[in-house]
Design a protein around this motif. Structure first.
Motif, PDB file in Angstrom:
ATOM      1  N   UNK A 153       3.564  71.364  81.252  1.00  0.00           N
ATOM      2  CA  UNK A 153       2.735  70.335  80.630  1.00  0.00           C
ATOM      3  C   UNK A 153       3.217  70.123  79.197  1.00  0.00           C
ATOM      4  N   UNK A 154       3.517  68.880  78.867  1.00  0.00           N
ATOM      5  CA  UNK A 154       3.958  68.541  77.520  1.00  0.00           C
ATOM      6  C   UNK A 154       3.015  67.559  76.857  1.00  0.00           C
ATOM      7  N   UNK A 155       2.616  67.863  75.643  1.00  0.00           N
ATOM      8  CA  UNK A 155       1.801  66.942  74.833  1.00  0.00           C
ATOM      9  C   UNK A 155       2.664  66.506  73.652  1.00  0.00           C
ATOM     10  N   UNK A 156       3.030  65.239  73.629  1.00  0.00           N
ATOM     11  CA  UNK A 156       3.861  64.708  72.550  1.00  0.00           C
ATOM     12  C   UNK A 156       2.946  64.013  71.547  1.00  0.00           C
ATOM     13  N   UNK A 157       2.788  64.659  70.403  1.00  0.00           N
ATOM     14  CA  UNK A 157       1.780  64.270  69.410  1.00  0.00           C
ATOM     15  C   UNK A 157       2.338  63.244  68.434  1.00  0.00           C
ATOM     16  N   UNK A 158       1.516  62.251  68.132  1.00  0.00           N
ATOM     17  CA  UNK A 158       1.884  61.261  67.123  1.00  0.00           C
ATOM     18  C   UNK A 158       1.035  61.490  65.874  1.00  0.00           C
ATOM     19  N   UNK A 159       1.681  61.936  64.804  1.00  0.00           N
ATOM     20  CA  UNK A 159       0.987  62.140  63.533  1.00  0.00           C
ATOM     21  C   UNK A 159       1.065  60.851  62.712  1.00  0.00           C
ATOM     22  N   UNK A 160      -0.087  60.370  62.260  1.00  0.00           N
ATOM     23  CA  UNK A 160      -0.135  59.116  61.513  1.00  0.00           C
ATOM     24  C   UNK A 160       0.262  59.335  60.051  1.00  0.00           C
ATOM     25  N   UNK A 161       1.322  58.632  59.647  1.00  0.00           N
ATOM     26  CA  UNK A 161       1.761  58.659  58.240  1.00  0.00           C
ATOM     27  C   UNK A 161       1.744  60.076  57.672  1.00  0.00           C
ATOM     28  N   UNK A 162       2.357  60.996  58.418  1.00  0.00           N
ATOM     29  CA  UNK A 162       2.287  62.420  58.063  1.00  0.00           C
ATOM     30  C   UNK A 162       2.835  62.699  56.665  1.00  0.00           C
ATOM     31  N   UNK A 163       3.960  62.079  56.311  1.00  0.00           N
ATOM     32  CA  UNK A 163       4.561  62.333  54.998  1.00  0.00           C
ATOM     33  C   UNK A 163       3.676  61.813  53.864  1.00  0.00           C
ATOM     34  N   UNK A 213      -1.622  61.645  47.016  1.00  0.00           N
ATOM     35  CA  UNK A 213      -1.251  62.559  48.105  1.00  0.00           C
ATOM     36  C   UNK A 213       0.107  62.151  48.662  1.00  0.00           C
ATOM     37  N   UNK A 214       0.631  62.975  49.547  1.00  0.00           N
ATOM     38  CA  UNK A 214       1.922  62.681  50.160  1.00  0.00           C
ATOM     39  C   UNK A 214       3.072  63.302  49.399  1.00  0.00           C
ATOM     40  N   UNK A 215       4.216  63.426  50.090  1.00  0.00           N
ATOM     41  CA  UNK A 215       5.442  63.895  49.444  1.00  0.00           C
ATOM     42  C   UNK A 215       6.298  62.670  49.142  1.00  0.00           C
ATOM     43  N   UNK A 216       7.040  62.684  48.028  1.00  0.00           N
ATOM     44  CA  UNK A 216       7.809  61.501  47.624  1.00  0.00           C
ATOM     45  C   UNK A 216       8.873  61.126  48.651  1.00  0.00           C
ATOM     46  N   UNK A 217       8.790  59.915  49.169  1.00  0.00           N
ATOM     47  CA  UNK A 217       9.804  59.455  50.106  1.00  0.00           C
ATOM     48  C   UNK A 217      11.018  58.960  49.336  1.00  0.00           C
ATOM     49  N   UNK A 247       8.103  65.427  61.690  1.00  0.00           N
ATOM     50  CA  UNK A 247       6.734  65.216  62.159  1.00  0.00           C
ATOM     51  C   UNK A 247       6.656  64.888  63.647  1.00  0.00           C
ATOM     52  N   UNK A 248       7.794  64.725  64.325  1.00  0.00           N
ATOM     53  CA  UNK A 248       7.787  64.521  65.776  1.00  0.00           C
ATOM     54  C   UNK A 248       7.515  65.867  66.439  1.00  0.00           C
ATOM     55  N   UNK A 249       6.311  66.001  66.971  1.00  0.00           N
ATOM     56  CA  UNK A 249       5.824  67.315  67.425  1.00  0.00           C
ATOM     57  C   UNK A 249       5.413  67.284  68.894  1.00  0.00           C
ATOM     58  N   UNK A 250       5.712  68.351  69.606  1.00  0.00           N
ATOM     59  CA  UNK A 250       5.219  68.493  70.982  1.00  0.00           C
ATOM     60  C   UNK A 250       4.657  69.892  71.179  1.00  0.00           C
ATOM     61  N   UNK A 251       3.742  69.992  72.161  1.00  0.00           N
ATOM     62  CA  UNK A 251       3.174  71.275  72.584  1.00  0.00           C
ATOM     63  C   UNK A 251       3.511  71.455  74.060  1.00  0.00           C
ATOM     64  N   UNK A 281      -4.362  66.212  58.068  1.00  0.00           N
ATOM     65  CA  UNK A 281      -3.404  65.340  58.733  1.00  0.00           C
ATOM     66  C   UNK A 281      -4.108  64.596  59.854  1.00  0.00           C
ATOM     67  N   UNK A 282      -3.698  63.358  60.086  1.00  0.00           N
ATOM     68  CA  UNK A 282      -4.345  62.518  61.100  1.00  0.00           C
ATOM     69  C   UNK A 282      -3.485  62.426  62.350  1.00  0.00           C
ATOM     70  N   UNK A 283      -4.162  62.419  63.491  1.00  0.00           N
ATOM     71  CA  UNK A 283      -3.479  62.321  64.768  1.00  0.00           C
ATOM     72  C   UNK A 283      -3.855  61.008  65.442  1.00  0.00           C
ATOM     73  N   UNK A 284      -2.850  60.292  65.924  1.00  0.00           N
ATOM     74  CA  UNK A 284      -3.086  59.032  66.633  1.00  0.00           C
ATOM     75  C   UNK A 284      -3.184  59.316  68.131  1.00  0.00           C
ATOM     76  N   UNK A 285      -4.412  59.335  68.639  1.00  0.00           N
ATOM     77  CA  UNK A 285      -4.637  59.675  70.050  1.00  0.00           C
ATOM     78  C   UNK A 285      -3.996  58.655  70.974  1.00  0.00           C
ATOM     79  N   UNK A 286      -4.047  57.379  70.588  1.00  0.00           N
ATOM     80  CA  UNK A 286      -3.522  56.308  71.445  1.00  0.00           C
ATOM     81  C   UNK A 286      -2.012  56.410  71.643  1.00  0.00           C
TER      82      UNK A 286
END
Length: 527
Positions: A153-163, A213-217, A247-251, A281-286
């Motif tokens: 089972x893989x959950x590919x998580x989308x973090x919203x504007x993580x940086x 907030x955030x790290x300098x891009x 920030x591309x993360x999977x479980x 940190x925010x997670x985009x469920x959709x």
């Protein structure tokens, strides 16, 4: 808490000079800067004085406010230009800031790697780590479980504007835990505090705003600070494991029982949500995907299967797109091949129009730019698909070669490949597999990938022919669809076969020479 303590060494004008040498003349500079070409022309002058200023900043734990300003230029990505979400913000910083940051980056990165503080499955923004390595780690782990008849089972998580949402206070605490304490921690706080930016469009500038907030891009330190921020995510999981490319993360979790997977993953996701809430940190469920990797011969009853994330049920998908590759639930690569074929067909269309107005050497260069680049990426993995899939790509490559050489649609291509020193698909795949083993033997791979392979002499204590020839151990497998089509099996098998035919392969002492040595072997076979 870590007992390590980081001490920031002062810089020298020689080090600053080397950094100036590496600055890209084609890159734009942000506000409060000096043009890069002037920095290069007057390198001795700037190296001397910048080293003095940077050392003073390190000693006083103050990052200059003038270097905290960023100029944001929106770059349109796709779709409507009236929607601000369709733009990518490009952050331009002062070249002087980049020089200062590079000094700090080198010291921090060396401290982290020397003390093995990074999570082994974090592949983003790290030396000797790439998207290709991240994909190999992911797919080889899945194949290992499928070979044992598990469901993965893989959950590919989308973090919203993580940086952009990194909390400065939390980041400062994490830096402290990793050993960046005292005056250096104060310097990092100064670096993050009171940063400002403005947006510039068609010569018009917005009002200056303060970033809270955030790290300098666009910075050297930003990606490293983010890796430190997310590095402890894995500790929130109990039974599953995570993998990251920035920030591309999977479980991932594997089990033979679908009900056990449901129970464990639901609990693990609650832990992951708790970690994200604590770290703001925010997670985009959709945009978060659930996929169940399994053999196509195994039928899953998913009527009562339910995985929920923040109260919303996740529906299993047939494939996910991760780091530019489409990974399907059976790991057959069918969908990826179909999408790759479309890209290659478009490339052939471009070359069909371009060939009438360009010489052959330019056409070859365009081939490598818009055809080979797609062909080469990830072929370590998708190249282990079924023959029917590979044949689709073989036909497109031959068509491409006929197009750029003005050959008949049914002409033989062996001589064309040889004349222009272009490798066929099968040899491109083999070259990438052999290059991976070469990197393993020279300890150039990330630890997670390095552990896939082993030498015969490390497995057997008794004398074997493999020990004297420095061959690789070929592991036992259980299935032809997964074990046989894994890199940890195919790589050693191909390497051993090649070394037996060309014993001097072990004597090649550089990656560049190795690549050309193997390429010459393959080209000779076309005669």
């Amino acid at each position: 808490m870590s007992q390590l303590f980081f001490f920031c060494e002062l810089t020298t004008d020689f080090e600053i000079g080397k950094i100036i040498d590496l600055l890209d003349m084609n890159k734009s500079t942000g506000p409060n800067s000096i043009p890069i070409f002037i920095l290069k022309i007057m390198k001795p002058f700037f190296s001397f004085w910048l080293s003095k200023i940077i050392n003073l900043s390190i000693e006083k734990s103050i990052f200059p406010d003038l270097l905290k300003m960023a100029k944001i230029t929106p770059l349109h990505k796709k779709d409507s230009k009236l929607n601000h979400l369709n733009y990518r913000p490009i952050s331009l910083l002062s070249a002087l800031s980049k020089i200062f940051e590079k000094v700090l980056y080198v010291r921090m990165y060396n401290f982290i790697t020397n003390n093995n503080l990074f999570y082994g499955r974090q592949y983003g923004f790290r030396h000797k780590h790439s998207t290709n390595h991240a994909l190999i780690s992911l797919t080889e782990n899945i194949k290992s479980h499928l070979d044992k008849k598990n469901i993965v089972c893989g959950i590919f998580i989308d973090l919203e504007k993580a940086f952009d949402t990194v909390n400065h206070a939390i980041l400062s605490d994490k830096l402290y835990q990793y050993g960046f304490r005292g005056d250096f921690n104060s310097l990092m706080k100064s670096y993050l505090f009171n940063r400002k930016q403005f947006v510039s469009i068609n010569g018009f500038d917005s009002k200056i705003k303060t970033i809270t907030c955030g790290v300098p891009q666009g910075s050297s330190l930003g990606p490293l600070l983010f890796l430190i921020y997310i590095n402890d995510f894995r500790h929130c999981l109990i039974n599953s494991y995570s993998g990251h490319f920035a920030d591309d993360t999977y479980i991932m979790y594997a089990n033979k029982n679908i009900k056990s997977i449901e129970t464990v993953i639901n609990y693990e996701l609650k832990l992951a949500i708790k970690w994200m809430n604590l770290n703001k940190l925010s997670l985009n469920v959709d945009k978060t995907n659930l996929i169940l990797f399994h053999s196509k011969y195994k039928k899953l009853d998913l009527k009562k299967f339910s995985i929920k994330l923040n109260g919303k049920k996740l529906l299993p998908v047939d494939f996910v797109k991760y780091l530019g590759m489409y990974i399907d639930k059976h790991l057959s690569w069918d969908y990826h091949i179909s999408q790759l074929a479309k890209k290659l067909s478009r490339s052939n269309g471009i070359l069909s129009k371009l060939r009438y107005n360009t010489p052959i050497n330019v056409r070859i260069q365009v081939y490598y730019a818009i055809f080979y680049s797609y062909l080469n990426y990830g072929c370590n993995m998708w190249g282990l698909t079924f023959e029917a899939n590979l044949n689709i790509i073989r036909i497109l490559q031959k068509k491409c070669l006929r197009i750029i050489t003005f050959s008949d649609f049914n002409s033989h291509t062996n001589q064309l490949f040889l004349d222009h020193e272009i490798l066929k698909l099968d040899e491109i795949i083999k070259l990438n597999q052999l290059k991976l083993i070469y990197d393993y033997k020279n300890n150039l791979l990330p630890g997670d990938i390095q552990s896939l392979f082993n030498l015969e002499r490390n497995i057997h204590s008794y004398e074997t022919s493999g020990i004297s020839k420095d061959l690789l151990y070929i592991p036992s497998i259980q299935s032809s669809n997964y074990g046989n089509k894994s890199l940890k099996f195919q790589g050693p098998y191909l390497w051993n076969k090649t070394v037996k035919a060309y014993p001097n392969l072990n004597d090649v002492n550089s990656s560049y020479r190795f690549k050309h040595f193997i390429k010459s072997i393959f080209l000779t076979s076309y005669k």
